[in-house]
Structures are given as structure tokens and as C-alpha cells.
Design a protein around this motif. Structure first.
Motif, PDB file in Angstrom:
ATOM      1  N   ALA A   1       0.830  -1.203   0.000  1.00  0.00           N
ATOM      2  CA  ALA A   1       0.000   0.000   0.000  1.00  0.00           C
ATOM      3  C   ALA A   1       0.871   1.261   0.000  1.00  0.00           C
ATOM      4  O   ALA A   1       0.516   2.275  -0.605  1.00  0.00           O
ATOM      5  N   GLY A   2       2.033   1.189   0.657  1.00  0.00           N
ATOM      6  CA  GLY A   2       2.933   2.339   0.673  1.00  0.00           C
ATOM      7  C   GLY A   2       3.454   2.687  -0.716  1.00  0.00           C
ATOM      8  O   GLY A   2       3.643   3.869  -1.032  1.00  0.00           O
ATOM      9  N   ASP A   3       3.695   1.666  -1.548  1.00  0.00           N
ATOM     10  CA  ASP A   3       4.121   1.923  -2.927  1.00  0.00           C
ATOM     11  C   ASP A   3       3.048   2.695  -3.685  1.00  0.00           C
ATOM     12  O   ASP A   3       3.340   3.652  -4.410  1.00  0.00           O
ATOM     13  N   MET A   4       1.795   2.275  -3.508  1.00  0.00           N
ATOM     14  CA  MET A   4       0.694   2.948  -4.187  1.00  0.00           C
ATOM     15  C   MET A   4       0.511   4.371  -3.668  1.00  0.00           C
ATOM     16  O   MET A   4       0.290   5.314  -4.432  1.00  0.00           O
ATOM     17  N   ALA A   5       0.628   4.550  -2.348  1.00  0.00           N
ATOM     18  CA  ALA A   5       0.469   5.883  -1.755  1.00  0.00           C
ATOM     19  C   ALA A   5       1.536   6.837  -2.280  1.00  0.00           C
ATOM     20  O   ALA A   5       1.250   7.997  -2.614  1.00  0.00           O
ATOM     21  N   ALA A   6       2.775   6.359  -2.362  1.00  0.00           N
ATOM     22  CA  ALA A   6       3.860   7.211  -2.859  1.00  0.00           C
ATOM     23  C   ALA A   6       3.638   7.582  -4.320  1.00  0.00           C
ATOM     24  O   ALA A   6       3.885   8.726  -4.729  1.00  0.00           O
TER      25      ALA A   6
END
Length: 351
Positions: free
Chosen positions: A93-98
């Protein structure tokens, strides 16, 4: 060494520019997919009139039919920047948020193989596509809090070769879904003609038609075969013949036949692996039925490669059938391999 590198780098840049020029920049230049082109044109024109980013777009279909090119065209005709990513690269999810938080207003985000994203990233994308915001979790356990983060409006273009693997909540959030079809030989001939001009290869009509006929309905394969024909003509010193620009290679139909024979591409586009699978199915297993894993072991390839690369084309041209009991060879496969259609071949009971 420095001098060699200085000489090589400009050549590499020229080659990359030429390869990039093979992709059309507008829907008007894009060959084939007439219905999809018309639908996309309407979508982009409406967004331009409304002065808002276009709705999210899902492009599905087999590899090599132009999904990435269409995403680039969407960005170019919208006069917006394009951000490229892929499903396998977004595993948290952090990859998508970034990725989402770094988008500029109106930017086009292209995610290739979107069905291969991690589930947590997909769930974050739902809210982003609908409301242009995401919720960031801060802290852990009972003290964790959710902080909403507003996003700049953007257009998502997703590409997938397996639309059935997309969860319904994600598929339903796309405003427009298009399925790309295989190309007809006449359309592929237009693709080859345009690419030959870009590559500087003189190619008569019969030679273009021969490449198109062996390209399995796929522009990517047509361009790849054209490059191999170009290489063959360059190596064999055929430059300067009639039909080519000064100093550029000019190929004949004989050159095309010789080049494709060298690379094991037969007159209907079957390559070495295709023929190995057919040969095993017909000669060793007497037409089947035979299981996929057994067939893969026999030809020394991964089962996934056979299923995703070889089978779709063999089934489409009627050389192979899929049954509950396994893969079977059809009479057309026997005829192509010039093998007598004996008692051990395809049976009506297996269909």
C-alpha cells in the motif's frame, strides 16, 4: 575507452529514437482497433470540452496489440504528462500511496499488468479512483489513526492481459473498458509499411504482406520480424537496391523468406516452440488428450509458458483444442505437420 563510449552513446540515442518512432503519437496514426479508437476519441474530446481529466480507462487483450501505445496516445492527445508503472512493481500500500501522492493535476498514470498488483494496493486505489483521496494509517494497534490525503485529479489507464483476474470493485471503477482484438493481415501490412519507412527499409508490397502473414495478428511481432529482416539484409550486403532510400537496406520477398526461415518462423507464423508442442502432441501422444504439465515436460518448457504463449495462437488457428481430459490436436495440425491422420488422433468424444 572514453572515445568509444562517446561514439556509441549517440548511436544508442538514435536507435532509441527510431524505436520510439515506431509507436504512433495520435489516434489518427494508430492502425486497426477502429471501434476502440472511435470510443477513445469521443472520451478524450468530451474531457477536453469539459476541461477535466478523462475518465479512467481499462485496456484488456493479448500482449503486443498496442495497450501501452494507446496509453501514450491518451496522454499526448490530452496534453498531459504520463507516468509509467506496472502491477508487479506495486506490492505494498505504501508503494501505491507514494505513486499517487506524487501525481500532478491531470497527469495520466499508466499501470501495466494491473491485475498483478498486491491486494492492499488495489484497495487503496479504489478510493483514489473514485474520490481522488487516500487514507494513510499512522501508528499501530489501538492508537492507530487514519489521515485523509487529498490527491490531484488524474486519469488512470490500466492494461491487463487477464481481465478476469481483476476484482469486480476495481473493474467497476473504470469509466471506459476496451478489449483489443487481434489484427487482420491487411492491417498488419499497414503497420509493417509504416515501420519500414521509420526504419529506413525499402520493402515491396509482397514482402510486407509476407511479414504480416507470419505475425500472428500482433503488431509487436510484425515489428520484431521486420527488424530481423532489416538485419538480414544489412548483413548480407543488400543495401542500395531499388526501393530503399540512399544508404538504406532494400529487401525483396526472397530476403524476407530467407530471414524468417533463419529465425524458424514458418509460413503461418509458428516458431520452434510452437512446432515442438504440436509435434509432441501429434507424434508422441497420438493427438492427445494429454495434460498440460506432461506436454510442458516433454518439450522442456514451463507449463505457464505453454499456456500463455503457445496455446492461445494454436487454439485460435484451430490446431489445438482444450478438453476436460487435456489438450488435443486437430486434423489441421496433422495436415500442417504432414502427418497421416491415424486412429490415435482427435476423436469426437474428446470435444
Amino acid at each position: 575507452m572514453d572515445e568509444t563510449r562517446d561514439v556509441a552513446e549517440p548511436q544508442d540515442e538514435i536507435e532509441l529514437a527510431v524505436e520510439g518512432a515506431l509507436r504512433p503519437l495520435s489516434l489518427a496514426e494508430f492502425v486497426g482497433q477502429h471501434k476502440v479508437r472511435g470510443q477513445l476519441q469521443l472520451l478524450l474530446d468530451a474531457a477536453r470540452i469539459r476541461q477535466r481529466p478523462a475518465d479512467h480507462i481499462l485496456l484488456s487483450g493479448p500482449p503486443g496489440l498496442g495497450k501501452t501505445t494507446l496509453a501514450m496516445i491518451v496522454a499526448h492527445e490530452s496534453e498531459r504528462p504520463l507516468r509509467l508503472s506496472s502491477g508487479p512493481a506495486i506490492q505494498h500500500a505504501g508503494d501505491m500511496a507514494a505513486l499517487l501522492s506524487s501525481l500532478t493535476p491531470g497527469e495520466v498514470l499508466f499501470i501495466d499488468e494491473i491485475h498483478r498488483m498486491a491486494r492492499s494496493a488495489e484497495e487503496m486505489l479504489y478510493l483514489a479512483m473514485e474520490d481522488f483521496r487516500i487514507d494513510i494509517m499512522v501508528g499501530k494497534g489501538a492508537g492507530a489513526t487514519s489521515i485523509p490525503l487529498e490527491l490531484a485529479p488524474f486519469t488512470l489507464v490500466g492494461a491487463t492481459t487477464r481481465s478476469g483476474m481483476l476484482p469486480n470493485p476495481l473493474r467497476d471503477r473504470f469509466g471506459f473498458t476496451a478489449h483489443l482484438e487481434y489484427y487482420e493481415p491487411e492491417e498488419l501490412e499497414q503497420v509493417v509499411e509504416r515501420s519500414a519507412i521509420v526504419l529506413g527499409v525499402g520493402l515491396p508490397r509482397h514482402a510486407r504482406a509476407e511479414i504480416a502473414r507470419r505475425s500472428r495478428g500482433t503488431p509487436r511481432i510484425a515489428n520484431r520480424l521486420l527488424r530481423r529482416v532489416r538485419d538480414y539484409v544489412l548483413v548480407h550486403g543488400q543495401s542500395g537496391r531499388a526501393g530503399g532510400a540512399p544508404g538504406s537496406p532494400a529487401a525483396t520477398q526472397a530476403d524476407v523468406n530467407a530471414a524468417l526461415e533463419l529465425y524458424d518462423v514458418d509460413p503461418i507464423g509458428l516458431d520452434r516452440l510452437d512446432r515442438a508442442v504440436l509435434d509432441a502432441l501429434v507424434r508422441r501422444f497420438r493427438g492427445g488428450p494429454v495434460g498440460l504439465s506432461t506436454l510442458a515436460v516433454t518439450v522442456g518448457e514451463e507449463a505457464e509458458t505453454i499456456e500463455s504463449v503457445v496455446e492461445p495462437y494454436l487454439v485460435r488457428i484451430g490446431f489445438m483444442g482444450r478438453t476436460p481430459r487435456g489438450r488435443i490436436a486437430t486434423p489441421e495440425a496433422y495436415a500442417h505437420l504432414r502427418v497421416p491422420h491415424g486412429d490415435g488422433s482427435l476423436r469426437i468424444d474428446d470435444l
